[in-house]
Scaffold this motif. Structure first.
Motif, PDB file in Angstrom:
ATOM      1  N   LEU B 174       0.831  -1.200   0.000  1.00 45.69           N
ATOM      2  CA  LEU B 174       0.000   0.000   0.000  1.00 45.69           C
ATOM      3  C   LEU B 174       0.868   1.253   0.000  1.00 45.69           C
ATOM      4  CD1 LEU B 174      -2.420  -1.232   2.773  1.00 45.69           C
ATOM      5  CD2 LEU B 174      -3.116  -0.809   0.412  1.00 45.69           C
ATOM      6  N   GLU B 175       0.236   2.345  -0.455  1.00 43.32           N
ATOM      7  CA  GLU B 175       0.918   3.646  -0.454  1.00 43.32           C
ATOM      8  C   GLU B 175       0.660   4.349   0.872  1.00 43.32           C
ATOM      9  OE1 GLU B 175       2.535   5.431  -3.201  1.00 43.32           O
ATOM     10  OE2 GLU B 175       2.791   3.338  -3.801  1.00 43.32           O
ATOM     11  N   PRO B 177      -1.024   6.824   3.113  1.00 43.99           N
ATOM     12  CA  PRO B 177      -2.306   7.492   2.898  1.00 43.99           C
ATOM     13  C   PRO B 177      -2.174   9.018   2.932  1.00 43.99           C
ATOM     14  CG  PRO B 177      -2.200   6.594   5.117  1.00 43.99           C
ATOM     15  CD  PRO B 177      -0.970   6.120   4.400  1.00 43.99           C
ATOM     16  N   LYS B 178      -2.904   9.662   2.017  1.00 37.76           N
ATOM     17  CA  LYS B 178      -2.846  11.126   1.965  1.00 37.76           C
ATOM     18  C   LYS B 178      -4.206  11.745   2.256  1.00 37.76           C
ATOM     19  CE  LYS B 178       1.185  11.996  -0.834  1.00 37.76           C
ATOM     20  NZ  LYS B 178       1.612  10.623  -1.244  1.00 37.76           N
ATOM     21  N   THR B 179      -5.260  11.142   1.705  1.00 41.37           N
ATOM     22  CA  THR B 179      -6.601  11.707   1.898  1.00 41.37           C
ATOM     23  C   THR B 179      -7.405  10.818   2.846  1.00 41.37           C
ATOM     24  OG1 THR B 179      -7.554  10.426   0.106  1.00 41.37           O
ATOM     25  CG2 THR B 179      -6.550  12.531  -0.476  1.00 41.37           C
ATOM     26  N   ASP B 181     -10.010   9.190   2.135  1.00 42.22           N
ATOM     27  CA  ASP B 181     -10.331   7.926   1.461  1.00 42.22           C
ATOM     28  C   ASP B 181      -9.181   6.935   1.556  1.00 42.22           C
ATOM     29  OD1 ASP B 181     -12.811   8.795   0.847  1.00 42.22           O
ATOM     30  OD2 ASP B 181     -12.297   9.522  -1.177  1.00 42.22           O
ATOM     31  N   ASP B 182      -7.945   7.441   1.297  1.00 46.60           N
ATOM     32  CA  ASP B 182      -6.771   6.570   1.444  1.00 46.60           C
ATOM     33  C   ASP B 182      -6.706   6.002   2.847  1.00 46.60           C
ATOM     34  OD1 ASP B 182      -6.150   7.524  -1.016  1.00 46.60           O
ATOM     35  OD2 ASP B 182      -4.463   8.788  -0.370  1.00 46.60           O
ATOM     36  N   LYS B 185      -9.037   3.307   3.396  1.00 47.77           N
ATOM     37  CA  LYS B 185      -8.620   2.124   2.627  1.00 47.77           C
ATOM     38  C   LYS B 185      -7.493   1.385   3.355  1.00 47.77           C
ATOM     39  CE  LYS B 185      -6.769   2.291  -1.520  1.00 47.77           C
ATOM     40  NZ  LYS B 185      -6.442   3.131  -2.691  1.00 47.77           N
ATOM     41  N   VAL B 186      -6.511   2.159   3.794  1.00 48.04           N
ATOM     42  CA  VAL B 186      -5.386   1.544   4.505  1.00 48.04           C
ATOM     43  C   VAL B 186      -5.864   0.918   5.811  1.00 48.04           C
ATOM     44  CG1 VAL B 186      -3.223   2.022   5.688  1.00 48.04           C
ATOM     45  CG2 VAL B 186      -3.669   3.058   3.461  1.00 48.04           C
ATOM     46  N   ILE B 320      -3.608  14.033   7.329  1.00 48.40           N
ATOM     47  CA  ILE B 320      -4.540  13.561   6.299  1.00 48.40           C
ATOM     48  C   ILE B 320      -5.341  14.739   5.742  1.00 48.40           C
ATOM     49  CG2 ILE B 320      -6.568  12.079   5.933  1.00 48.40           C
ATOM     50  CD1 ILE B 320      -3.979  10.552   6.384  1.00 48.40           C
TER      51      ILE B 320
END
Lengths: 295, 522
Positions: B174-175, B177-179, B181-182, B185-186, B320
């Motif tokens: 996984l990347e 998270p920035k937003t 939504d990320d 997801k994470v 975030i």
């Protein structure tokens, strides 16, 4: 021949034993947890969970506790205060209770009410502090146990016990030429051993566990009692600070072994008074029983 | 007869001896005060050991005789401080304290504290003034007087950050998270895809601290992304200052948190109480909002995690971003959480302040932290290396001036930590208007809020926790906002808050002018 147990009785016993065992575990486990935590390696212990045995055995925490000057000085203070307080406290309580237990003492009612008054109303912290200051007891061991020596509750318990001793004993002693003091020390006190032991234990436990006196009346930290030192160690945590509304992280206590150290200190401060119990317990049970049944 | 005589004699002897004892005491104090100034001082930080090497050495270097009064632990320190301040003889010359707002006011009114402005100005090197900025002093300045100065001011505006377990991210591909939504997801992947690889469903995407009561900062990654902190006032886009809990953005954040909780992504002890260090090191949570110091490899929690999971890596990330692109970190209040004051017990307050000022140097800072060079530490390649054990350090009394000493920095943080602090300070400062700490007294300036504050707090906590955990419908939140405006006079509170906010700006400008003219060290 043993009486045959009915089915219901057997079930009752089984359930009873199981319940008792569960209860016992509930009581013992926290203690066990503290012991095992204090013997564990800090970084392993920090991950938490149940402790049936130490996680990575080490005695370092205990070594550190005993090298801590405050603990050793605290032990000294606590011993002085506990022994002095229990001794003097028991003696003066017994001596106060004796005249109050005599039916023919003049002004008995007034004295009793005066004592009772202090049981319900206190002056508060600041007046008490100022009183001790005026008496030049601040920063001395006296401040830690003299004020707590007389407790009305204890006096009442002893008084009730004395009432169970027949008056004729005292009368016959007087006929034989004994003075009041002789009667008290040679006859009444020896007969009151169970209750005295109980009261002494009450007082000793009370004095041993007291931390507030040290915190309020003692300025020289070398004279703090063991419990005050322990209290300081325990409350210097992030949780305690957060409760006080402080949100910074306490860098000083980020040392991993802080918690194992705390656990070890708890053991060191608890075990001495725990050891006293078995020796006094026989009196303890007898004492409370005799004091409670009057007749 | 005989008995009476003996009694008389005894009385006389005791009288005379007590008379002499009194004399003796007086003599010693007066002779000492001519040579060295005596300073009594309450201490809360450090090892709290009396009569240590450090205490003596500090006295030698500052030409003063220090009497350290150790405050008891956190639960009782206020009781002790109160008693000390009630007793004219035992009152410390220099008082360290924290909180105690009511008592502080009483001390000031009773004249127990000394105005520090003229005294600070008269010091030789002005070390204290060099360090204290207008922003730091402003909250404590009132009517031309300054009765306390903030200490422990080493911070740079933010000491928390969002963390993510880098090793878990890598394992699941996984990347960072920035937003929002990320983030979800994470969190979902961390919860359901077994990031610790033990085959058990025992991890959570998101968790946080709770030391006895809900700490809304723990939910910062979501709340702040939507722009406001529920438990703080802030400047809303319509130009009024509103309580963060009552703005529509917070409602949206609540819904996000509710859905996350419903999906099982939030570790539940965040509501019931936990030990965040343990939660992290037990390998239970993948993302959380907490202290920057965890990033340091020497930190206890970090070490404990590594002991448990050798390849674990805590990665602090940028805050975030919310749907409107806003992001923030928790801004610390501009002052400090603890202070020192000089009391009227000090016979010569100027001399006391002079000593305090001489104390705030690099030299004393080093002495306090590391002891004497060559004896207790050495310098290797520009780095300070302690040559004694933690225990010896405590026995020497090093660190006794913790939370009191401030001055020039003498150790640089490791570069990655310095950078983290710098980045977070930036993201926190950007949010200072939206997550606002009032510098002027709320007690005095916002009477309507003070009247209802407890009730508002209780209701907010109850409903927020209820909504997130799914026990209450989101319509309960609307009822809360309704109650805030109707029952708790919310409009009046907003009016007062906005007025205070504006008043602060004006007063601060005035103070800044005064500060620049009178206090600023060129």
């Amino acid at each position: 021949m043993a009486i045959k147990e009915s089915k219901g009785e057997r079930i009752f016993h089984v359930v009873n034993v199981i319940l008792m065992i569960i209860l016992m575990i509930l009581m013992i486990y926290p203690f066990w947890y503290v012991i095992m935590y204090s013997l564990s390696k800090p970084e392993l212990a920090m991950s938490g969970g149940a402790f049936l045995k130490p996680k990575g055995f080490t005695l370092d925490a205990y070594k550190m506790v005993f090298r801590n000057r405050s603990i050793l000085y605290g032990l000294k203070t606590s011993l002085i205060v506990t022994i002095g307080g229990a001794g003097i406290g028991t003696l003066v309580s017994a001596m106060t209770a004796y005249p109050l237990s005599k039916k023919d003492m003049p002004g008995k009612k007034i004295f009793t009410y005066l004592f009772l008054f202090t049981m319900f109303f206190g002056g508060g912290l600041v007046p008490e502090y100022l009183l001790l200051k005026k008496l030049h007891m601040l920063d001395t061991y006296w401040a830690l146990f003299l004020p707590g020596c007389i407790s009305v509750w204890n006096i009442l318990v002893i008084k009730n016990f004395y009432k169970g001793i027949p008056d004729s004993l005292e009368e016959s002693a007087k006929i034989d030429g004994a003075s009041d003091l002789t009667v008290f020390f040679k006859i009444i006190l020896p007969l009151s051993k169970p209750i005295l032991a109980t009261i002494a234990l009450f007082l000793a436990v009370g004095f041993w566990n007291d931390f507030f006196g040290s915190i309020v009346y003692i300025f020289d930290k070398d004279k703090w009692s063991l419990q005050a030192v322990l209290r300081e160690i325990i409350t210097n945590t992030q949780e305690a600070m957060t409760r006080q509304g402080i949100t910074i992280r306490n860098e000083n206590s980020s040392n991993v072994s802080q918690k194992t150290l705390t656990m070890a200190t708890i053991m060191v401060t608890t075990i001495p008074i725990l050891v006293v119990y078995p020796f006094v317990q026989k009196y303890f049970v007898k004492g409370t029983m005799i004091g409670s049944v009057k007749g | 007869m005989n008995r009476k005589k003996i009694l008389c004699l005894l009385l006389i002897v005791s009288l005379i001896s007590s008379f002499f004892a009194g004399c003796n005491k007086k003599e010693t104090t007066s002779s000492n005060s001519t040579e060295k100034i005596k300073i009594s001082m309450t201490l809360m930080g450090g090892p709290k050991k009396p009569n240590t090497w450090f205490q003596e050495e500090l006295g030698k270097r500052l030409n003063a005789e220090f009497d350290f009064i150790m405050l008891p632990g956190w639960e009782e320190k206020n009781v002790k401080t109160n008693l000390l301040m009630q007793d004219k003889d035992k009152m410390p010359d220099v008082l360290w304290f924290n909180g105690m707002g009511k008592e502080y006011k009483q001390w000031v009114e009773a004249g127990l504290l000394v105005d520090l402005i003229p005294l600070l100005k008269n010091t030789k090197d002005k070390n204290i003034l060099k360090k204290l900025t207008a922003e730091m002093l402003f909250p404590y300045y009132k009517d031309g007087k300054l009765y306390r100065i903030p200490t422990d001011i080493g911070g740079n505006g933010c000491c928390m950050t969002t963390y993510v377990r880098k090793d878990w991210l890598d394992k699941l591909g996984l990347e960072v998270p920035k937003t929002v939504d990320d983030f979800i997801k994470v969190a979902r992947a961390f919860t359901k895809n077994d990031p610790d690889g033990n085959g058990k469903n025992d991890t959570y995407g998101f968790g946080g601290q709770n030391s006895g009561s809900v700490d809304w900062r723990a939910f910062s990654p979501i709340f702040y992304a939507y722009g406001y902190a529920p438990d703080f006032f802030g400047m809303y886009k319509d130009g009024t200052v509103k309580l963060g809990a009552t703005v529509p953005e917070t409602r949206k954040a609540l819904i996000v948190l509710r859905d996350m909780y419903k999906e099982g992504l939030i570790e539940p002890t965040i509501f019931t109480g936990n030990d965040i260090g343990q939660l992290i090191s037990k390998n239970k949570i993948g993302m959380f909002y907490s202290w920057q110091s965890f990033y340091n490899p020497e930190d206890g929690t970090n070490k404990a995690l590594k002991a448990n999971v050798p390849n674990a890596e805590l990665l602090p990330i940028d805050p975030i971003k919310g749907p409107e692109g806003f992001s923030a970190d928790y801004p610390e209040p501009p002052g400090s959480w603890c202070y020192i004051s000089v009391t009227s017990h000090a016979k010569d307050p100027q001399a006391v302040v002079n000593v305090l000022d001489k104390m705030m140097t690099k030299e004393i800072g080093l002495l306090n932290e590391y002891g004497e060079e060559g004896k207790h530490y050495k310098i290797e390649n520009g780095k300070i290396v302690r040559t004694i054990s933690e225990e010896e350090k405590n026995n020497l009394g090093l660190g006794s001036l913790g939370w009191i000493w401030f001055g020039p920095k003498f150790i640089e943080d490791p570069p990655q930590i310095a950078k983290l602090a710098e980045d977070r300070a930036k993201s926190a400062n950007a949010a200072r208007d939206r997550i606002h700490h009032f510098s002027l007294s709320i007690r005095e300036n916002m009477p309507t809020y003070m009247k209802h504050a407890t009730e508002i707090d209780d209701m907010m906590n109850e409903i927020f926790v209820g909504v997130i955990t799914g026990q209450k419908d989101i319509s309960e939140y609307d009822k809360f906002v309704n109650a805030y405006y109707n029952k708790f006079e919310g409009h009046q509170i907003e009016k007062e808050a906005t007025e205070l906010y504006n008043k602060e700006k004006v007063e601060f400008e005035k103070f800044k002018e005064f500060y620049d003219k009178e206090l600023k060290v060129q």
